[in-house]
Design an enzyme around this catalytic site. Structure first.
Site, PDB file in Angstrom:
ATOM      1  N   ASP A 250       0.892  -1.155   0.000  1.00  0.00           N
ATOM      2  CA  ASP A 250       0.000   0.000   0.000  1.00  0.00           C
ATOM      3  C   ASP A 250       0.931   1.206   0.000  1.00  0.00           C
ATOM      4  O   ASP A 250       1.270   1.746   1.043  1.00  0.00           O
ATOM      5  CB  ASP A 250      -0.890  -0.020   1.245  1.00  0.00           C
ATOM      6  CG  ASP A 250      -1.910   1.114   1.232  1.00  0.00           C
ATOM      7  OD1 ASP A 250      -1.969   1.850   0.224  1.00  0.00           O
ATOM      8  OD2 ASP A 250      -2.640   1.261   2.225  1.00  0.00           O
TER       9      ASP A 250
ATOM     10  N   TRP B  22       8.055  -5.451   6.625  1.00  0.00           N
ATOM     11  CA  TRP B  22       6.997  -6.435   6.768  1.00  0.00           C
ATOM     12  C   TRP B  22       7.138  -7.475   5.667  1.00  0.00           C
ATOM     13  O   TRP B  22       7.852  -7.270   4.694  1.00  0.00           O
ATOM     14  CB  TRP B  22       5.625  -5.777   6.781  1.00  0.00           C
ATOM     15  CG  TRP B  22       4.956  -5.494   5.466  1.00  0.00           C
ATOM     16  CD1 TRP B  22       4.005  -6.223   4.859  1.00  0.00           C
ATOM     17  CD2 TRP B  22       5.148  -4.342   4.630  1.00  0.00           C
ATOM     18  NE1 TRP B  22       3.593  -5.613   3.689  1.00  0.00           N
ATOM     19  CE2 TRP B  22       4.277  -4.463   3.524  1.00  0.00           C
ATOM     20  CE3 TRP B  22       5.973  -3.217   4.699  1.00  0.00           C
ATOM     21  CZ2 TRP B  22       4.205  -3.515   2.512  1.00  0.00           C
ATOM     22  CZ3 TRP B  22       5.910  -2.273   3.697  1.00  0.00           C
ATOM     23  CH2 TRP B  22       5.045  -2.413   2.619  1.00  0.00           C
TER      24      TRP B  22
ATOM     25  N   ASP C 180      11.059  -0.312   3.316  1.00  0.00           N
ATOM     26  CA  ASP C 180      10.784   1.039   2.834  1.00  0.00           C
ATOM     27  C   ASP C 180      12.083   1.742   2.461  1.00  0.00           C
ATOM     28  O   ASP C 180      13.136   1.506   3.065  1.00  0.00           O
ATOM     29  CB  ASP C 180      10.053   1.852   3.906  1.00  0.00           C
ATOM     30  CG  ASP C 180       8.594   1.421   4.052  1.00  0.00           C
ATOM     31  OD1 ASP C 180       8.077   0.771   3.120  1.00  0.00           O
ATOM     32  OD2 ASP C 180       7.978   1.744   5.093  1.00  0.00           O
TER      33      ASP C 180
ATOM     34  N   ASN D  28       1.316  -3.398   6.220  1.00  0.00           N
ATOM     35  CA  ASN D  28       1.878  -2.383   5.332  1.00  0.00           C
ATOM     36  C   ASN D  28       1.530  -0.963   5.768  1.00  0.00           C
ATOM     37  O   ASN D  28       1.923  -0.005   5.115  1.00  0.00           O
ATOM     38  CB  ASN D  28       1.483  -2.640   3.868  1.00  0.00           C
ATOM     39  CG  ASN D  28      -0.008  -2.507   3.628  1.00  0.00           C
ATOM     40  OD1 ASN D  28      -0.722  -1.890   4.390  1.00  0.00           O
ATOM     41  ND2 ASN D  28      -0.485  -3.101   2.542  1.00  0.00           N
ATOM     42  N   ASP D  29       0.776  -0.815   6.854  1.00  0.00           N
ATOM     43  CA  ASP D  29       0.480   0.520   7.375  1.00  0.00           C
ATOM     44  C   ASP D  29       1.577   1.037   8.304  1.00  0.00           C
ATOM     45  O   ASP D  29       1.623   2.229   8.606  1.00  0.00           O
ATOM     46  CB  ASP D  29      -0.854   0.535   8.123  1.00  0.00           C
ATOM     47  CG  ASP D  29      -2.025   0.791   7.185  1.00  0.00           C
ATOM     48  OD1 ASP D  29      -1.774   1.228   6.045  1.00  0.00           O
ATOM     49  OD2 ASP D  29      -3.175   0.564   7.585  1.00  0.00           O
ATOM     50  N   VAL D  30       2.436   0.144   8.781  1.00  0.00           N
ATOM     51  CA  VAL D  30       3.527   0.592   9.650  1.00  0.00           C
ATOM     52  C   VAL D  30       4.519   1.397   8.818  1.00  0.00           C
ATOM     53  O   VAL D  30       4.923   0.965   7.739  1.00  0.00           O
ATOM     54  CB  VAL D  30       4.248  -0.614  10.296  1.00  0.00           C
ATOM     55  CG1 VAL D  30       5.489  -0.159  11.050  1.00  0.00           C
ATOM     56  CG2 VAL D  30       3.307  -1.357  11.223  1.00  0.00           C
TER      57      VAL D  30
ATOM     58  N   TRP E 297       7.970   2.010   8.142  1.00  0.00           N
ATOM     59  CA  TRP E 297       9.146   1.216   8.511  1.00  0.00           C
ATOM     60  C   TRP E 297      10.454   2.002   8.409  1.00  0.00           C
ATOM     61  O   TRP E 297      11.533   1.412   8.543  1.00  0.00           O
ATOM     62  CB  TRP E 297       9.217  -0.048   7.665  1.00  0.00           C
ATOM     63  CG  TRP E 297       8.162  -1.054   8.037  1.00  0.00           C
ATOM     64  CD1 TRP E 297       7.004  -1.297   7.374  1.00  0.00           C
ATOM     65  CD2 TRP E 297       8.165  -1.919   9.180  1.00  0.00           C
ATOM     66  NE1 TRP E 297       6.280  -2.269   8.034  1.00  0.00           N
ATOM     67  CE2 TRP E 297       6.978  -2.665   9.146  1.00  0.00           C
ATOM     68  CE3 TRP E 297       9.066  -2.123  10.238  1.00  0.00           C
ATOM     69  CZ2 TRP E 297       6.657  -3.604  10.111  1.00  0.00           C
ATOM     70  CZ3 TRP E 297       8.745  -3.058  11.199  1.00  0.00           C
ATOM     71  CH2 TRP E 297       7.562  -3.779  11.127  1.00  0.00           C
TER      72      TRP E 297
ATOM     73  N   TYR F 185       9.190   8.658   4.492  1.00  0.00           N
ATOM     74  CA  TYR F 185       8.943   7.544   3.561  1.00  0.00           C
ATOM     75  C   TYR F 185       8.947   8.015   2.113  1.00  0.00           C
ATOM     76  O   TYR F 185       8.302   9.020   1.787  1.00  0.00           O
ATOM     77  CB  TYR F 185       7.590   6.890   3.884  1.00  0.00           C
ATOM     78  CG  TYR F 185       7.101   5.942   2.804  1.00  0.00           C
ATOM     79  CD1 TYR F 185       7.571   4.641   2.751  1.00  0.00           C
ATOM     80  CD2 TYR F 185       6.190   6.360   1.839  1.00  0.00           C
ATOM     81  CE1 TYR F 185       7.134   3.762   1.754  1.00  0.00           C
ATOM     82  CE2 TYR F 185       5.752   5.490   0.847  1.00  0.00           C
ATOM     83  CZ  TYR F 185       6.223   4.194   0.811  1.00  0.00           C
ATOM     84  OH  TYR F 185       5.794   3.336  -0.177  1.00  0.00           O
TER      85      TYR F 185
ATOM     86  N   THR G  56       8.819   1.684  -1.631  1.00  0.00           N
ATOM     87  CA  THR G  56       8.970   0.345  -1.039  1.00  0.00           C
ATOM     88  C   THR G  56       9.552  -0.631  -2.054  1.00  0.00           C
ATOM     89  O   THR G  56       9.130  -0.635  -3.214  1.00  0.00           O
ATOM     90  CB  THR G  56       7.585  -0.169  -0.567  1.00  0.00           C
ATOM     91  OG1 THR G  56       7.003   0.789   0.309  1.00  0.00           O
ATOM     92  CG2 THR G  56       7.708  -1.492   0.162  1.00  0.00           C
TER      93      THR G  56
END
Lengths: 154, 406
Positions: free
Chosen positions: A45, A70, A89, A117-119, A121, A130, A133
């Site tokens: 995401d 993740w 990320d 995928n919401d963390v 990273w 960010y 990814t």
């Protein structure tokens, strides 16, 4: 067999490229790492690094890859296998904004962090904003039948 | 000449900044824009843009203290914009001037994610602010809002996020499907920590983090639409048997819950609003095409509301065309339904339901009781990922003196 069941089965780290392994034709969305539909991006995401100046497994120039990530499981249509992907990320430049991927396959909530995928990273040595990814192949899922077939007789 | 002199405008003062007439109003929304790292304050009755708070990097979350007329916003800054030395602060804003009145330095590791709730929580007595950290070890930073000091960092191994659950109590969700209850002492330190047994299966059907509070209960909803009510009225959490927002026919038709902020609750009536869409597994973050209303006491659906298109924007500017009837016709009839990502409900006796989407800064405003479309408003941002309205606190209603103050 669903993905959850597969993920519980034996996982073998890749020692090297399997003889039969191949990726889809790069001219197809499933074989183009800059496309949201690329098979490795099934749990993302966000923005795939390959569309932002990097590749499926390397970050865009000038960004740093987060050491923590993740994990997802995606199906490679070219060889019919399911692979374990590490979604690290890329950090240190603003959100890339290219080829937004919103697929979320196998995604779990933030409290189940290793599959979320919401963390954000971008942490530790990559503690910054960010950007994108990567989708790094770190393993292959062997289905139960194949694992049994490969197991030596006792 | 005398007539012209009489029409002369009065001489004005240079250097004046506006102060909000009222610190809080139920019919306002703070709309969070994760792209700009900004919170935009908009009047839901007339659509007026009233002000903004810039909250650094990440999805902003705002917490309210009507009693102290303050807003609390955890913020993250990098010294070179997108990189460099990191500073995390809990910034305290005056709710009328929207200027920062104080800030408390936090351990520079607060969690960055797009969640609308759980990254920060205010204790029910209004004294302690908990900020969720993840580096990736998890913990809560505890800020004393009276003394403006960081009081503690409480490790929460295996558990994440923060939900207020009492005068000095917070909850965290654990990776095994249980809850961690943290009781603070008078100084804000940890007095007691207790893990519950799992109340859901995080691998098979996890609850989303986007829970809503209903008095002494937290309402968690799973990917598959199961409602897990956690009752906190007697101290230790008590887990009710789960029930479903979806019946057999709904499941047959592939209805699922989903969205960035897919739940909202009107406290006084116990009405739960849920964003739903038709989709397959893993669509738990897809936008909703309908908003379903359930009576929590009776555990039954009482209404279905179509998720109309918010007004489109480009770079934050509303794209409004033609007379009003034509604009509405185009959005409601001609344009395909693109779905909405976030919903919220105001807590007054004439509640409004609002819906926003990540592709636009527009919001749709409904009468929350009838589901009737009232108007479309714009938040001035690039996107609307989370919507914050005044919570249902007893002291939430502005006092007469508050209303008349400059």
């Amino acid at each position: 067999m669903n993905r959850t069941a597969l993920a519980t089965l034996a996982v073998l780290l890749l020692a090297g490229p399997p003889v039969a392994a191949e990726e889809p034709d790069p001219s197809t969305p499933e074989g183009d790492p800059t496309a949201a539909e690329y098979w490795r991006h099934c749990s993302i995401d966000g923005f795939p690094a390959a569309a932002c100046g990097g590749t499926a497994s390397s970050c865009p120039p000038g960004t740093l890859m987060s050491p923590v990530a993740w994990i997802g499981t995606c199906h490679n249509p070219a060889d019919g296998r399911d692979y374990i992907l590490s979604y690290n990320d890329c950090c240190g430049k603003g959100p890339c904004g290219q080829a937004f991927v919103h697929r979320n396959e196998g995604d779990k909530p933030v409290y189940y962090a290793h599959k979320s995928n919401d963390v954000g990273w971008c942490m530790g040595p990559a503690d910054a904003v960010y950007n994108s990814t990567v989708s790094v192949v770190i393993g292959v899922v062997e289905d139960e039948e194949a694992a049994e077939a490969e197991e030596p007789a006792k | 000449m005398a007539g012209a002199a009489a029409a002369q405008l009065p001489i004005e003062t240079v250097g004046r900044s506006e102060v909000l007439e009222r610190a809080f109003d139920p019919h306002r929304v703070w709309a969070a824009d994760g792209l700009l790292g900004r919170l935009n304050l908009v009047d839901l009755d007339d659509g007026a843009f009233l002000g903004q708070i810039d909250a650094g990097w990440g999805m902003p979350q705002v917490l309210f203290s009507p009693e102290k007329r303050e807003l609390y916003v955890p913020e993250t800054y990098f010294s070179r914009g997108t990189r460099g030395a990191r500073t995390d602060v809990a910034t305290i804003y005056d709710a009328k001037t929207l200027a920062p009145s104080a800030e408390v330095l936090l351990p520079p590791k607060r969690a960055i994610n797009p969640l609308p709730t759980g990254n920060a929580a205010l204790s029910d007595d209004g004294r302690m602010l908990a900020v969720f950290n993840m580096d990736p070890a998890t913990s809560l930073s505890i800020v004393d809002l009276e003394t403006r000091q960081l009081r503690a960092e409480i490790p929460t191994p295996g558990c994440s996020l923060a939900y207020a659950a009492g005068a000095r109590r917070f909850l965290a969700l654990c990776a095994d499907g249980g809850l961690l209850t943290l009781d603070l002492d008078a100084a804000g330190g940890l007095a007691r920590a207790e893990r519950s047994a799992p109340f859901f299966d995080p691998e098979a059907d996890p609850v989303t983090e986007k829970a809503v509070r209903w008095g002494n209960r937290w309402i968690f909803v799973s990917f598959e639409g199961q409602v897990h009510e956690v009752d906190l009225s007697n101290g230790a959490p008590r887990f009710e048997a789960p029930w479903s927002l979806l019946d057999a026919e709904d499941r047959e038709d592939s209805w699922r819950v989903g969205g960035l902020q897919h739940l909202a609750l009107h406290e006084a009536t116990g009405r739960l609003y849920s964003l739903v869409h038709q989709g397959g597994p893993d669509s738990h973050k897809d936008p909703g095409t309908e908003i379903w209303v359930h009576d929590l006491a009776e555990r039954r659906r009482v209404q279905r509301i179509e998720a109309l298109n918010p007004g489109p924007t480009v770079m934050g500017y509303p794209i409004v065309f033609g007379p009003d009837w034509f604009y509405r016709f185009a959005l409601d009839t001609v344009m395909p339904r693109v779905g909405v990502d976030a919903i919220a409900v105001t807590q007054d006796a004439e509640p409004l339901l609002l819906a926003g989407a990540k592709y636009t800064a527009g919001l749709v405003v409904y009468d929350a009781r009838s589901g009737e479309l009232l108007r479309r408003v714009f938040t001035g941002g690039m996107t609307s990922q989370a919507l914050y309205t005044l919570p249902p606190l007893p002291e939430a209603e502005p006092s007469p003196s508050d209303r008349s103050a400059p």
